[in-house]
Motif scaffolding. Structure first.
Motif, PDB file in Angstrom:
ATOM      1  N   GLY A 162       0.711  -1.339  -0.004  1.00 62.45           N
ATOM      2  CA  GLY A 162      -0.054   0.041   0.064  1.00 62.45           C
ATOM      3  C   GLY A 162       0.780   1.222   0.084  1.00 62.45           C
ATOM      4  O   GLY A 162       0.255   2.410   0.310  1.00 62.45           O
ATOM      5  N   ASP A 163       2.265   1.061  -0.322  1.00 64.59           N
ATOM      6  CA  ASP A 163       2.878   2.561  -0.525  1.00 64.59           C
ATOM      7  C   ASP A 163       2.525   3.155  -1.560  1.00 64.59           C
ATOM      8  O   ASP A 163       2.555   4.427  -1.585  1.00 64.59           O
ATOM      9  CB  ASP A 163       4.272   1.920  -0.767  1.00 64.59           C
ATOM     10  CG  ASP A 163       5.009   1.215   0.571  1.00 64.59           C
ATOM     11  OD1 ASP A 163       4.364   1.304   1.544  1.00 64.59           O
ATOM     12  OD2 ASP A 163       6.155   0.696   0.501  1.00 64.59           O
ATOM     13  N   SER A 164       1.924   2.580  -2.439  1.00 68.42           N
ATOM     14  CA  SER A 164       1.193   3.480  -3.748  1.00 68.42           C
ATOM     15  C   SER A 164      -0.098   3.072  -3.792  1.00 68.42           C
ATOM     16  O   SER A 164      -0.456   1.852  -3.248  1.00 68.42           O
ATOM     17  CB  SER A 164       2.364   3.313  -4.816  1.00 68.42           C
ATOM     18  OG  SER A 164       2.314   1.821  -5.415  1.00 68.42           O
ATOM     19  N   SER A 165      -0.667   3.672  -4.609  1.00 71.67           N
ATOM     20  CA  SER A 165      -2.160   3.293  -5.127  1.00 71.67           C
ATOM     21  C   SER A 165      -1.979   1.827  -5.749  1.00 71.67           C
ATOM     22  O   SER A 165      -0.823   1.477  -6.492  1.00 71.67           O
ATOM     23  CB  SER A 165      -2.876   4.334  -5.829  1.00 71.67           C
ATOM     24  OG  SER A 165      -2.202   4.356  -6.999  1.00 71.67           O
ATOM     25  N   GLN A 166      -3.243   1.035  -5.919  1.00 70.60           N
ATOM     26  CA  GLN A 166      -3.162  -0.039  -6.510  1.00 70.60           C
ATOM     27  C   GLN A 166      -2.918   0.308  -8.016  1.00 70.60           C
ATOM     28  O   GLN A 166      -2.362  -0.689  -8.781  1.00 70.60           O
ATOM     29  CB  GLN A 166      -4.342  -0.968  -6.342  1.00 70.60           C
ATOM     30  CG  GLN A 166      -4.558  -1.722  -5.252  1.00 70.60           C
ATOM     31  CD  GLN A 166      -5.689  -2.530  -5.054  1.00 70.60           C
ATOM     32  OE1 GLN A 166      -6.756  -2.338  -5.431  1.00 70.60           O
ATOM     33  NE2 GLN A 166      -5.729  -3.721  -4.130  1.00 70.60           N
ATOM     34  N   LYS A 167      -3.603   1.189  -8.386  1.00 69.63           N
ATOM     35  CA  LYS A 167      -3.489   1.586  -9.851  1.00 69.63           C
ATOM     36  C   LYS A 167      -1.934   1.781 -10.168  1.00 69.63           C
ATOM     37  O   LYS A 167      -1.508   1.207 -11.305  1.00 69.63           O
ATOM     38  CB  LYS A 167      -4.170   2.846  -9.920  1.00 69.63           C
ATOM     39  CG  LYS A 167      -4.643   3.234 -11.728  1.00 69.63           C
ATOM     40  CD  LYS A 167      -5.304   4.286 -11.588  1.00 69.63           C
ATOM     41  CE  LYS A 167      -4.782   5.528 -12.655  1.00 69.63           C
ATOM     42  NZ  LYS A 167      -5.321   6.719 -12.504  1.00 69.63           N
ATOM     43  N   THR A 168      -1.148   2.563  -9.473  1.00 68.44           N
ATOM     44  CA  THR A 168       0.283   2.747  -9.556  1.00 68.44           C
ATOM     45  C   THR A 168       1.105   1.480  -9.744  1.00 68.44           C
ATOM     46  O   THR A 168       1.855   1.110 -10.467  1.00 68.44           O
ATOM     47  CB  THR A 168       0.631   3.826  -8.568  1.00 68.44           C
ATOM     48  OG1 THR A 168      -0.079   5.027  -8.908  1.00 68.44           O
ATOM     49  CG2 THR A 168       2.063   4.228  -8.950  1.00 68.44           C
TER      50      THR A 168
END
Lengths: 245, 162
Positions: free
Chosen positions: B51-57
């Motif tokens: 979860g460090d970035s969005s799932q999309k990223t």
């Protein structure tokens, strides 16, 4: 604000023009089934380890190995220390003949053909017709690093110094209908030796001798000019040999 | 992850990823392979998603790296790398000729410029995210974006309606 507008315009352009490019509605189900089966993705056979090794080998050793005769199947595929290390039966190496090549900017010479359990190996020598141009294999990905430098055998050189004012003709050769396979290339002062091994050739045709259709694409990296052309090679009857040592 | 959540993840992202992979690889079949591989990798590594970035990223990062891997294997399957409007998929929604030209020019960009262009403009990632996704220096991202903009000769700027 401007960046956001540009992004929006870009996204809109892609989504409008590629609107018919839509995904598979059953993809999630397929993925779950595939994962449950612990299988590999159902993809066509892709690049082999041999190609990755070969490209790396070629790039890092282009200078050191310039003197070697890599155009020869015996030298290239049969020697200890090469990637393929195949049992080469010299008598089974045949001479293919280019019967048609309608390209204007390259000289291509077919050198040898060899059929083994690995596949059909073909070697070519590729050179630019004009002295102020040089050939570069597409798969070699000659791209400068962030500082504009190319690296060979631990030595760096700028792209401009490397090409010395010559225009770069980036070429690719492949067979039609398309077959999987791998390729090696090796530069020398006259051009490049290009060796491909094709998987899944029609064995009956190879055994009785046949013609093979290839495509050649050349892009001038300086001018952007592109030439697509056909090439036909004629293969004499061949006998399948053992594969790797 | 529950089946319904994964289905949602796929349905919400696969069209955009498919178009990204297509623009990157310039081959529809390869792009479909890349998307399938992307979601398979995602499915298998979802438990490790921090979860460090969005799932999309995160998905975009997997997709672009899958494309990078496939790119090296693509050389033998393609028929011709010339990209013209006629090579693009069949037309659907209305679009302007400028938009179509932009697509073609993006597909003609060298691979390294193409990937940063897609991540920056199509996926809206910033330079830091792109640098992390591609494992390159942020200065390299800036440099490549700058070169891509020059090559696109201002085609990204301005917009005309279909």
């Amino acid at each position: 604000m401007r960046e956001e507008a540009e992004r929006k315009a870009f996204q809109q352009a892609v989504d409008r023009r590629l609107s018919t490019l839509t995904g598979d509605p059953r993809l999630a189900l397929k993925i779950r089934v595939q994962a449950l089966q612990e299988g590999e993705p159902k993809m066509k056979k892709k690049i082999s380890f041999a190609l990755v090794s070969a490209l790396a080998l070629v790039l890092i050793s282009a200078v050191a190995l310039a003197a070697a005769n890599w155009a020869s199947i015996r030298e290239f595929l049969g020697q200890e220390g090469t990637v393929a290390r195949m049992n080469i039966v010299e008598e089974a190496i045949v001479k293919p003949e280019i019967t048609v090549y309608d390209g204007k900017v390259l000289d291509i010479q077919a050198n040898e053909a060899y059929w083994s359990e690995e596949g059909l190996s073909l070697t070519f020598h590729v050179a630019a017709k004009e002295a102020d141009k040089m050939v570069v294999y597409y798969g070699g990905e000659i791209e400068p690093d962030e500082n504009g430098m190319l690296w060979f055998d631990g030595e760096s050189i700028s792209l401009e110094d490397w090409r010395q004012g010559r225009e770069m003709l980036q070429y690719d050769i492949w067979v039609e209908p398309t077959l999987e396979g791998w390729a090696y290339f090796q530069r020398d002062e006259t051009g490049e030796s290009y060796i491909m091994t094709l998987f899944g050739c029609d064995e009956k045709l190879l055994a009785k001798g046949c013609e093979m259709q290839l495509r050649v694409r050349v892009e001038n990296m300086q001018t952007g000019d592109v030439e697509g052309s056909g090439m036909t090679i004629k293969l004499p009857p061949m006998t399948k040999q053992e594969g790797r040592k | 992850m529950e089946d319904s959540a994964f289905e949602e993840l796929v349905s919400q992202n696969q069209d955009k990823l498919l178009r990204t992979c297509y623009l990157y690889l310039r081959d529809r079949q390869l792009a479909e392979d890349a998307v399938q591989e992307t979601f398979l990798k995602a499915y298998r590594s979802l438990p490790d998603f921090r979860g460090d970035s969005s799932q999309k990223t995160w998905l975009t990062r997997i997709a672009i790296n899958t494309c990078r891997d496939l790119y090296r294997s693509e050389w033998f399957r393609h028929l011709d790398r010339r990209v013209t409007p006629e090579d693009l998929p069949e037309r659907g929604a209305s679009f302007s000729s400028r938009e179509e030209s932009l697509i073609v020019e993006v597909m003609r960009l060298p691979r390294k410029l193409r990937e940063v262009t897609l991540l920056y403009y199509y996926h809206g990632m910033d330079e830091r995210e792109i640098a992390e996704a591609l494992d390159i220096a942020r200065s390299s991202v800036s440099d490549r974006l700058s070169r891509a903009r020059k090559k696109l000769k201002g085609m990204i700027e301005g917009r005309d309606e279909a």
